[in-house]
Structure formats: structure tokens, C-alpha cells
Write a protein that holds these residues in place. Structure first.
Motif, mmCIF file in Angstrom:
data_model
loop_
_atom_site.group_PDB
_atom_site.id
_atom_site.type_symbol
_atom_site.label_atom_id
_atom_site.label_comp_id
_atom_site.label_asym_id
_atom_site.label_seq_id
_atom_site.Cartn_x
_atom_site.Cartn_y
_atom_site.Cartn_z
ATOM 1 N N ALA A 1 -1.489 -4.275 -1.383
ATOM 2 C CA ALA A 1 -0.930 -5.167 -0.205
ATOM 3 C C ALA A 1 -0.045 -6.246 -0.774
ATOM 4 C CB ALA A 1 -2.120 -5.779 0.736
ATOM 5 N N VAL B 1 3.933 -6.510 -0.131
ATOM 6 C CA VAL B 1 4.713 -7.698 0.399
ATOM 7 C C VAL B 1 5.905 -7.942 -0.470
ATOM 8 C CG1 VAL B 1 4.662 -10.317 0.761
ATOM 9 C CG2 VAL B 1 2.875 -8.934 1.330
ATOM 10 N N GLU C 1 8.588 -5.299 0.259
ATOM 11 C CA GLU C 1 9.101 -5.380 1.476
ATOM 12 C C GLU C 1 10.098 -6.653 1.401
ATOM 13 O OE1 GLU C 1 9.865 -7.103 5.483
ATOM 14 O OE2 GLU C 1 8.611 -8.318 3.884
ATOM 15 N N ASP D 1 8.500 -1.859 6.598
ATOM 16 C CA ASP D 1 7.701 -3.009 7.431
ATOM 17 C C ASP D 1 6.345 -2.419 7.840
ATOM 18 O OD1 ASP D 1 9.562 -4.773 7.001
ATOM 19 O OD2 ASP D 1 10.673 -4.620 9.053
ATOM 20 N N GLU D 2 6.298 -1.175 8.484
ATOM 21 C CA GLU D 2 5.295 -0.580 8.702
ATOM 22 C C GLU D 2 4.087 -0.270 7.607
ATOM 23 O OE1 GLU D 2 4.347 -0.061 11.660
ATOM 24 O OE2 GLU D 2 6.193 -0.316 12.851
ATOM 25 N N GLU E 1 3.935 -1.917 4.788
ATOM 26 C CA GLU E 1 3.214 -3.027 4.488
ATOM 27 C C GLU E 1 2.447 -3.532 5.369
ATOM 28 O OE1 GLU E 1 2.794 -7.305 4.353
ATOM 29 O OE2 GLU E 1 4.174 -6.498 5.929
ATOM 30 N N GLU E 2 2.418 -3.216 6.489
ATOM 31 C CA GLU E 2 1.594 -3.778 7.743
ATOM 32 C C GLU E 2 0.169 -2.952 7.506
ATOM 33 O OE1 GLU E 2 -0.447 -5.457 11.117
ATOM 34 O OE2 GLU E 2 1.182 -6.145 9.610
ATOM 35 N N SER F 1 -1.666 -4.159 4.631
ATOM 36 C CA SER F 1 -2.264 -5.317 5.234
ATOM 37 C C SER F 1 -3.564 -5.231 6.008
ATOM 38 C CB SER F 1 -1.501 -6.287 6.000
ATOM 39 O OG SER F 1 -1.780 -7.533 6.441
ATOM 40 N N LEU F 2 -3.403 -4.175 6.871
ATOM 41 C CA LEU F 2 -4.551 -3.800 7.535
ATOM 42 C C LEU F 2 -5.695 -3.249 6.854
ATOM 43 C CD1 LEU F 2 -2.627 -2.000 10.910
ATOM 44 C CD2 LEU F 2 -4.161 -4.309 10.731
ATOM 45 N N GLU G 1 -5.019 1.763 14.150
ATOM 46 C CA GLU G 1 -3.782 1.099 13.885
ATOM 47 C C GLU G 1 -2.923 1.705 12.665
ATOM 48 O OE1 GLU G 1 -4.532 -2.744 14.102
ATOM 49 O OE2 GLU G 1 -5.295 -3.131 15.920
ATOM 50 N N ALA H 1 0.903 3.058 12.635
ATOM 51 C CA ALA H 1 1.740 2.593 11.788
ATOM 52 C C ALA H 1 2.441 3.787 10.885
ATOM 53 C CB ALA H 1 1.126 1.526 10.723
#
Length: 209
Positions: A37, A41, A44, A79-80, A82-83, A86-87, A179, A183
Motif C-alpha cells: 500500500a 501511494v 499514484e 486511483d482505484e 491504490e484505494e 489501502s482497504l 469494496e 474497485a
């Protein structure tokens, strides 16, 4: 060149998520996800810099607006991703891996989509009057690969959601897995839109040469 560099960052992020989902047997799986993760970042941010670079260049070039649109769509994909990474860190060392295991096929399809997208960008970068036919064929095949991956991702997401919803487990893990699935589908959708813009732009340019 910037678009190809950007595409390589999308591949890195997709592969990092796939690898993080596959490391269930590692004792340090939470640490692996955290490190992935953190790299995402940085990727990204580097991708955003490339988009801004292309925006500035496009201001000095007539007809370059579609290139910006193409890259903005691809930027939505990273972006998706990276999210999603993170999740994944939210779950940490959760014992219930069934929902996450269900994501593996979808993550693999996302990697395939990202790689085909990068091949398309590379073919477009190499396109010239001397090699137009060969490079154009490579580009169209790669874009078709992106489209096929998006179709497969839609089906895989449905299968993944069914598995998640039919699993009796910790709500936090189930929610996060759902989620992440969403993504990943959005990432493949974004790459498809980017590929469509690339294909249409290149075909318009080649037909007018």
C-alpha cells in the motif's frame, strides 16, 4: 512516453494487489500489504505527475486534448488500485480469508487488463509511417485484450460478490472484500475507456495520413 510510463505504474499497482491477496500463507501478510500500500501511494503520486506533465504539454499542441482524456481515464484506474490496497490493510491479520481468496481471480484479470493496456500504449508510442501496419495491428490486439479483460472482470466480480455474500464471517472482512471487488471492476472499466480513446485517436490519425 509519459502514457507508457503511466501504464507501467498501473501494472505495478495491479500486480502488488494481486501479490498481496496471494500471500495468505505468509506470517507477515499484514506487513506485506502495508508495504504494498505504501508503494502504491508513491506510484499514484508519480502517475499524477505524469498526467500533469501531459496536460502542460497538451496546452502547446493542437489536437492533444484526447491524449489528456486518455491518460485521465487510466489515472482513475491507478486511483482505484491504490484505494484497494489501502482497504486491504484495514483487514490486517484477519483469520477469515475466504472472502479475500475469492478476489484472486478478479485481481489476476485486473493484472491482465493493465498489461494489455501497457502493450497498447507501447504500440502507439512506436507507431510510425514505416511500421504503421504492424504496430497498428499490435495496438488493436492489445486494446481488444483490454476489452476482453473488462468483460471477464464483470463476470468475475459477480462470482466474487456471490461468494462474499454467501460466506458467514466477520462483517468487516466481508465489507472490505466487497469494496475491493468494486474497485477492481472500476479499474478495468477505466482502462477500457482509456483504450477506446487511444484506439479511436490512432485510427483517426492513421486514416488521415
Amino acid at each position: 512516453d509519459a502514457a507508457t510510463d503511466h501504464a507501467s505504474l498501473v501494472v505495478e499497482a495491479a500486480e502488488a494487489l494481486r501479490d498481496a491477496l496471494q500471500c495468505a500463507a505468509l506470517a507477515d501478510r499484514a506487513g506485506f500489504a502495508e508495504r504494498a500500500a505504501g508503494r502504491a501511494v508513491r506510484w499514484e503520486h508519480a502517475a499524477d505527475d505524469l498526467v500533469n506533465q501531459v496536460r502542460l504539454t497538451a496546452q502547446r499542441m493542437s489536437g492533444a486534448g484526447r491524449s489528456v482524456e486518455m491518460l485521465v481515464e487510466a489515472d482513475d484506474a491507478i486511483d482505484e488500485l491504490e484505494e484497494a490496497l489501502s482497504l486491504l490493510t484495514v483487514i490486517g491479520e484477519a483469520d477469515d480469508r475466504t472472502p479475500l481468496d475469492a478476489l484472486r481471480d478478479l485481481a489476476g484479470i485486473t493484472v491482465r487488463s493493465a498489461r494489455e493496456h501497457m502493450c497498447a500504449m507501447e504500440s502507439a508510442r512506436m507507431l510510425s509511417l514505416e511500421t504503421a501496419d504492424a504496430d497498428l495491428q499490435d495496438l488493436l490486439e492489445a486494446v481488444d485484450g483490454v476489452f476482453a479483460a473488462e468483460h471477464d472482470a464483470d463476470a468475475a466480480r459477480r462470482d466474487t460478490r456471490r461468494t462474499i455474500f454467501s460466506t458467514v464471517g466477520e462483517f468487516r472482512v466481508l465489507q472490505v472484500a466487497g469494496e475491493i471487488a468494486d474497485a477492481l471492476e472500476r479499474a478495468t472499466d477505466a482502462l477500457t475507456r482509456s483504450g477506446m480513446i487511444l484506439r479511436d485517436s490512432v485510427l483517426a490519425r492513421v486514416s488521415g495520413r
